[in-house]
Write a protein that holds these residues in place. Structure first.
Motif, mmCIF file in Angstrom:
data_model
loop_
_atom_site.group_PDB
_atom_site.id
_atom_site.type_symbol
_atom_site.label_atom_id
_atom_site.label_comp_id
_atom_site.label_asym_id
_atom_site.label_seq_id
_atom_site.Cartn_x
_atom_site.Cartn_y
_atom_site.Cartn_z
ATOM 1 N N ARG A 1 32.963 25.774 49.288
ATOM 2 C CA ARG A 1 32.373 27.121 49.260
ATOM 3 C C ARG A 1 31.930 27.528 47.861
ATOM 4 O O ARG A 1 31.248 28.538 47.696
ATOM 5 C CB ARG A 1 33.376 28.144 49.826
ATOM 6 N N PHE A 2 32.318 26.724 46.855
ATOM 7 C CA PHE A 2 31.914 27.028 45.481
ATOM 8 C C PHE A 2 30.960 25.980 44.905
ATOM 9 O O PHE A 2 30.747 25.951 43.691
ATOM 10 C CB PHE A 2 33.140 27.153 44.576
ATOM 11 N N LEU A 3 30.422 25.119 45.753
ATOM 12 C CA LEU A 3 29.432 24.175 45.249
ATOM 13 C C LEU A 3 28.222 24.930 44.693
ATOM 14 O O LEU A 3 27.888 26.001 45.188
ATOM 15 C CB LEU A 3 28.990 23.237 46.383
ATOM 16 N N PRO A 4 27.594 24.450 43.618
ATOM 17 C CA PRO A 4 27.755 23.113 43.051
ATOM 18 C C PRO A 4 28.827 22.976 41.952
ATOM 19 O O PRO A 4 29.131 21.872 41.531
ATOM 20 C CB PRO A 4 26.376 22.815 42.473
ATOM 21 N N ILE A 5 29.402 24.091 41.449
ATOM 22 C CA ILE A 5 30.319 23.975 40.311
ATOM 23 C C ILE A 5 31.514 23.090 40.628
ATOM 24 O O ILE A 5 32.016 22.357 39.771
ATOM 25 C CB ILE A 5 30.784 25.370 39.831
ATOM 26 N N THR A 6 31.996 23.103 41.898
ATOM 27 C CA THR A 6 33.174 22.318 42.248
ATOM 28 C C THR A 6 32.864 20.829 42.409
ATOM 29 O O THR A 6 33.764 20.037 42.685
ATOM 30 C CB THR A 6 33.820 22.871 43.532
ATOM 31 N N LYS A 7 31.616 20.457 42.227
ATOM 32 C CA LYS A 7 31.288 19.028 42.155
ATOM 33 C C LYS A 7 31.905 18.414 40.901
ATOM 34 O O LYS A 7 32.257 17.229 40.879
ATOM 35 C CB LYS A 7 29.775 18.842 42.148
ATOM 36 N N LYS B 1 34.024 33.139 47.601
ATOM 37 C CA LYS B 1 33.345 33.818 46.496
ATOM 38 C C LYS B 1 33.708 35.293 46.409
ATOM 39 O O LYS B 1 33.971 35.825 45.325
ATOM 40 C CB LYS B 1 31.829 33.653 46.639
ATOM 41 N N LEU B 2 33.719 35.980 47.566
ATOM 42 C CA LEU B 2 34.005 37.410 47.546
ATOM 43 C C LEU B 2 35.433 37.678 47.076
ATOM 44 O O LEU B 2 35.668 38.566 46.237
ATOM 45 C CB LEU B 2 33.778 38.012 48.934
ATOM 46 N N ALA C 1 39.203 39.564 42.831
ATOM 47 C CA ALA C 1 40.312 39.308 41.909
ATOM 48 C C ALA C 1 39.857 39.464 40.463
ATOM 49 O O ALA C 1 40.556 40.059 39.638
ATOM 50 C CB ALA C 1 40.872 37.908 42.146
ATOM 51 N N THR C 2 38.685 38.923 40.158
ATOM 52 C CA THR C 2 38.163 38.994 38.795
ATOM 53 C C THR C 2 37.937 40.442 38.367
ATOM 54 O O THR C 2 38.336 40.851 37.263
ATOM 55 C CB THR C 2 36.852 38.198 38.682
ATOM 56 N N ILE C 3 37.332 41.235 39.243
ATOM 57 C CA ILE C 3 37.057 42.637 38.903
ATOM 58 C C ILE C 3 38.349 43.427 38.733
ATOM 59 O O ILE C 3 38.538 44.152 37.741
ATOM 60 C CB ILE C 3 36.155 43.283 39.976
ATOM 61 N N ASP C 4 39.263 43.290 39.689
ATOM 62 C CA ASP C 4 40.516 44.064 39.611
ATOM 63 C C ASP C 4 41.330 43.696 38.378
ATOM 64 O O ASP C 4 41.864 44.574 37.691
ATOM 65 C CB ASP C 4 41.353 43.829 40.872
#
Length: 291
Positions: free
Chosen positions: A16-22, A258-259, A264-267
């Motif tokens: 669900r986080f591709l392409p970075i998780t490649k 992603k959501l 988590a990042t925002i909070d």
């Protein structure tokens, strides 16, 4: 029986986080300035756990690098006088005794837990923290479960209520209430549809499990999705010894999508002492412009 070991399975592909998780394991994606795996290890350590077994896929080097010392970086920080940062990164490598185990085939959560069996004694219990679930709470989530375990000396499943429309995403437990937060488990169902779900108490990534689970996992047949399901193994365990579920306190983020990762990042950015105030003002400005 004391809980001194934890298993953290993080072997998924992170599609669900591709392409970075490649190139980077999803549990190494940052939430503000720390990767998700850091929050999990920190929770375990703050709950009194000294030994952690991380179950990885084939791409475990970034995880190993993160928790190992970097002499070159340390020397650079010394030479530039950044001693506060030096202490911070040295602390990461001394948080706990960490072992890395490769799950050669991704055969399900139950199989991932089974990969940790050689680190466990025959008659002990251990904590499990799922790699996608970051829990922010005043008292660490696993610490809450350990306290319940200390009272009942039985396996404990961390749960929270979810909307009925979301029960098909989770393992669901049912049983009878011992207290407002504690339920003696009668049944467990993996990802039921809304109409057949026995409750809306969803298993949310935290467990204390007796080591007898390994004998069950070894003999267990694949379940939902053709995988070895931990929920199925716990259901079998419940036939021979008591299993409880505990409604833990705290905010749980599913950082495996992603959501959830953005929430988590925002909070956590808003709670950050160095950027929280300015970030809040930025969000207010952005939302007012979007009206």
């Amino acid at each position: 029986m004391q809980i001194k070991k934890a298993v953290i399975p993080v072997a998924g592909f992170g599609t669900r986080f591709l392409p970075i998780t490649k190139a980077l394991p999803k549990t190494m994606l940052p939430i503000v300035d720390k990767p998700a795996i850091h929050y999990l290890v920190e929770e375990a350590v703050n709950s009194g756990i000294a030994e952690i077994i991380i179950i990885t896929g084939q791409d475990k080097k970034p995880l190993e690098d993160y928790f190992n010392r970097s002499k070159a970086l340390e020397n650079h920080l010394i030479n530039t006088g950044k001693l506060d940062l030096l202490e911070m990164i040295k602390k990461i490598s001394s948080m706990a005794e960490i072992h890395f185990v490769t799950q050669e085939e991704v055969l399900g959560l139950g199989h991932a837990i089974y990969c940790a069996r050689r680190f466990m004694n025959k008659d002990e219990a251990f904590a499990v923290l799922l790699g996608d679930d970051v829990v922010v709470s005043i008292e660490p989530c696993i610490s809450q479960l350990i306290k319940v375990f200390n009272n009942y000396q039985a396996s404990i499943i961390g749960v929270q209520n979810v909307p009925n429309s979301e029960v098909s995403k989770y393992g669901i437990v049912s049983g009878h209430n011992v207290t407002d937060r504690l339920v003696k488990v009668g049944d467990l169902v993996e990802k039921p549809d809304e109409e057949s779900a026995p409750s809306n108490l969803a298993i949310l990534g935290r467990y204390i499990i007796h080591s007898e689970i390994f004998d069950i996992l070894r003999a267990l047949r694949p379940g939902a999705g053709g995988e070895i399901q931990l929920t199925d193994a716990l259901k079998e365990l419940n036939k021979t010894q008591e299993v409880y579920s505990y409604i833990f306190q705290g905010t749980r983020y599913d950082t495996g999508n992603k959501l959830g990762h953005l929430k988590a990042t925002i909070d956590l950015a808003l709670q950050d002492e160095t950027i929280g105030h300015d970030f809040k003002n930025y969000l207010i400005k952005m939302t007012s412009h979007s009206r």
